[in-house]
Design a protein around this motif. Structure first.
Motif, short mmCIF file in Angstrom:
data_model
loop_
_atom_site.label_atom_id
_atom_site.label_comp_id
_atom_site.label_asym_id
_atom_site.label_seq_id
_atom_site.Cartn_x
_atom_site.Cartn_y
_atom_site.Cartn_z
N UNK A 236 0.83 -1.21 0.00
CA UNK A 236 0.00 0.00 0.00
C UNK A 236 0.87 1.26 0.00
N UNK A 237 1.92 1.27 0.82
CA UNK A 237 2.78 2.46 0.87
C UNK A 237 3.39 2.76 -0.49
N UNK A 238 3.74 1.71 -1.23
CA UNK A 238 4.33 1.93 -2.56
C UNK A 238 3.27 2.07 -3.65
N UNK A 239 2.01 2.23 -3.25
CA UNK A 239 0.95 2.53 -4.21
C UNK A 239 0.40 1.34 -4.96
N UNK B 74 18.79 -8.94 -4.24
CA UNK B 74 19.09 -8.66 -2.84
C UNK B 74 17.85 -8.18 -2.10
N UNK B 75 18.05 -7.54 -0.93
CA UNK B 75 16.90 -7.13 -0.12
C UNK B 75 16.01 -6.16 -0.90
N UNK B 76 14.71 -6.43 -0.91
CA UNK B 76 13.76 -5.60 -1.64
C UNK B 76 12.98 -4.71 -0.68
N UNK B 77 13.19 -3.42 -0.80
CA UNK B 77 12.44 -2.45 -0.01
C UNK B 77 11.33 -1.85 -0.84
N UNK B 78 10.91 -0.65 -0.47
CA UNK B 78 9.80 -0.01 -1.18
C UNK B 78 10.14 0.29 -2.64
N UNK B 79 11.38 0.73 -2.91
CA UNK B 79 11.74 1.07 -4.29
C UNK B 79 11.59 -0.13 -5.22
#
Lengths: 418, 418
Positions: free
Chosen positions: A139-142, A396-401
């Motif tokens: 949700x935060x990333x739309x 690698x680690x997947x964040x919001x981007x």
């Protein structure tokens, strides 16, 4: 029930909602995330009651203790879920972030900005906290999200997701953006992985079996996460005390996670000196050791390692060990058997450190540190939806981007192409 | 012939070569690209002789003129291929470019750098120039490549690829990095799309039929390229002369390419005034017009548009036109029927320009310019392997950067995780 029709309707609702969610302001999204956090804490009794039923069923099925532990919720774990949502609210919104901008000789102004992927499908197993974590990050990333958790956690997940959806919709998130699949039939997964055009990506979270099944069968693009056959190579120039500390940490600090070490390679020039120290340290932590013939010649502590040991993610207090001729053999071994997750060299030799980092094919390549650091929080991203072990889109680690795509915006004044 | 075995061997050789190619210096890669360019020009007679045989077969099969034109080579086109390779040599090497760097509170230094994807499969149709273009871009970005061209161009492609491979290997490119599939049997494509673990990505270039077949059937990740149902929306505030210029350019400057316009939408408030001008301009360029009922009421030039017209990529001098109530209907129509390629609004209204760019879901969204600009060269990337119409990994024109993945390099001094 027509599973195909139910799933398609969920996906269509999610897609419709994603159009509005994609252009929603950051402040509305953050407010909704805070409300979602609050409702989990406020209604913890309802969640715990549902979880107790799941646990009771799991106990009766005789599922093992590590499984029950992953399934189990308590007030602390619910508070952690809520805190996770609050932390996600506090992170920068990736949507509309620009990462390329230029003006062309013909006057066209071109910029590239991040946009949501659209609709994300998450298929996961026992841990009910994934429901809240994944919902918050999507949700935060739309992105609209379709959550499909394991059947053993169905009551816990249903309770959590219904609370989250209600709080979200009451606070401005478009209705339909948060879909939960209540169907425990495995057929729901197969339908979901074939909703091309409705889902933009599927991220499976769980064991190798689940992930391989989805990668092989999905016509929706998949991001592979989380299988980790991670190595530590102890070079002949290594600080051996450091190597022991790193090896013990990488193997024993949390053996069931994907960034734990499974195989240690040691340079033959220091094997005689290093292996007895390794055996002592690992035995003190109750680690079972499996070694190549050279290891067995040095210490009786080693059981014989079979070929399949080199490609096994034990997820347990077991370590395979191999003596290698040199760094070339170490790199070749890793590139043959690893899963593209995390690899580490312990060395004082600058050339070898550089070669190892360039030539080892993995998402994270360490010099003189434990592989256990491969993690969105440890890398400074503030959150993580999983660790991609593939090369396309994210690694690698997947964040919001990593939950966004891009779009080119071009401004002209009537330009046409010659 | 055992197609499966032949293809697997090619892929294994490519993968082996990719390990060395991935760490090859930029200067060696550039020197090889220059030699590859030279050999095409020097041996143009051999290429043209092979091409003449392909053309003769194609004529006898009765293939249509536009197809023969794509297949045909001459000295100028060979020189263009060579120039393309030289331009690729002159571009910055994306490998090892850093795009994230941080130091964590525990002292770990983390940086993220670009690395090659590994082995790229290109499946394409008639144009033999793709053989040289794709080989150059893949090698420059450190990737091994497996090229599978259309059967009609088999002799041309075999000639080009054998010359390129020889020049490459004589100049330091690891043997095996450039694989060409001589098998014209379609089964080769099906084998190729199932070599998971050996191929990192497949990029199909060609018509919608080819691309859809591969997307549906491949277990190797695919990047979808090149299908373009592109729109231009003429808002009520548009400069109508500008709108005509843009529309004529977008439709007629190169109708067969993917960034050409297929559908024009016009705001109902200006339809009466604008459409007669559009009809005149398009008829002067011999464009067939298909319109909605409102269009037909305004001008007899419009044939009736059927539902399927809205989702058709004509690739020809045909334009479908629809009158819409407002920008909401325009955005909704585009998001329903487009292929995620390129869309343009002609407007003087800032709010509408902004809304259109945010809400239209496509790789390139223009204000007051022709959709024909969506192209790696026009965007300033210096080269292009295709235009991605999907959201994962790459979107829009794909240059050298889009042929890379990333890797995290972490430097420690013995750090372990608590």
């Amino acid at each position: 029930m027509d599973i195909e029709a139910v799933m398609r309707t969920k996906a269509e609702e999610a897609r419709k909602a994603s159009r509005k969610l994609g252009v929603l302001s950051t402040s509305v999204k953050n407010k909704a995330l805070m409300a979602m956090a609050d409702v989990l804490e406020k209604r913890s009794a309802m969640i715990l009651a549902a979880n107790e039923q799941d646990l009771e069923d799991a106990r009766q099925k005789g599922l093992k203790r590590s499984y029950l532990d992953r399934l189990m919720l308590n007030e602390t774990r619910i508070r952690q879920m809520a805190e996770g949502l609050r932390q996600t609210a506090a992170l920068p919104d990736p949507v509309c972030q620009g990462n390329y901008s230029t003006i062309r000789p013909n006057g066209l102004e071109i910029r590239r900005v991040r946009v949501p992927l659209g609709v994300i499908g998450i298929i996961y197993e026992a841990r009910p906290n994934v429901t809240a974590d994944a919902a918050g990050l999507c949700l935060k990333s739309g992105n609209a999200v379709i959550l499909r958790g394991g059947s053993e956690a169905i009551r816990s997940n249903t309770a959590i997701s219904s609370l989250l959806a209600q709080a979200a919709y009451e606070n401005g998130i478009p209705e339909g953006a948060l879909q939960f699949v209540e169907i425990t039939d495995r057929a729901a997964v197969d339908v979901m992985t074939h909703l091309s055009g409705l889902l933009d990506v599927i991220i499976p979270r769980g064991g190798a079996g689940l992930i391989n099944h989805i990668v092989k069968n999905s016509s929706v693009p998949v991001i592979q996460t989380g299988t980790g056959v991670c190595h530590t190579f102890v070079d002949d120039s290594a600080d051996q005390d450091m190597a022991i500390r790193i090896a013990v940490n990488a193997k024993t600090s949390h053996p069931s996670v994907c960034n734990a070490m499974e195989t240690l390679l040691v340079h033959e020039a220091v094997a005689d000196e290093f292996l007895p120290k390794l055996v002592e340290a690992m035995q003190a932590k109750k680690v079972e050791l499996r070694g190549c013939a050279s290891c067995q010649a040095i210490s009786e502590a080693f059981l014989p390692a079979a070929e399949e040991d080199w490609s096994t993610e034990y997820g347990d207090l077991i370590l395979s060990v191999k003596v290698v001729r040199d760094i070339d053999e170490a790199i070749a071994h890793i590139n043959q058997y690893n899963t593209g997750h995390s690899e580490s060299i312990v060395t004082r030799n600058l050339t070898n450190a550089h070669r190892f980092q360039r030539e080892v094919d993995a998402s994270a390549v360490y010099v003189n540190a434990s592989t256990r650091f491969t993690d969105g929080f440890e890398f400074g991203f503030g959150a993580e939806i999983g660790i991609s072990t593939q090369k396309l889109h994210a690694r690698g680690p997947m964040g919001l981007e990593e939950l966004t795509s891009m779009k080119y915006l071009i401004y002209g004044e009537g330009q046409i192409r010659e």
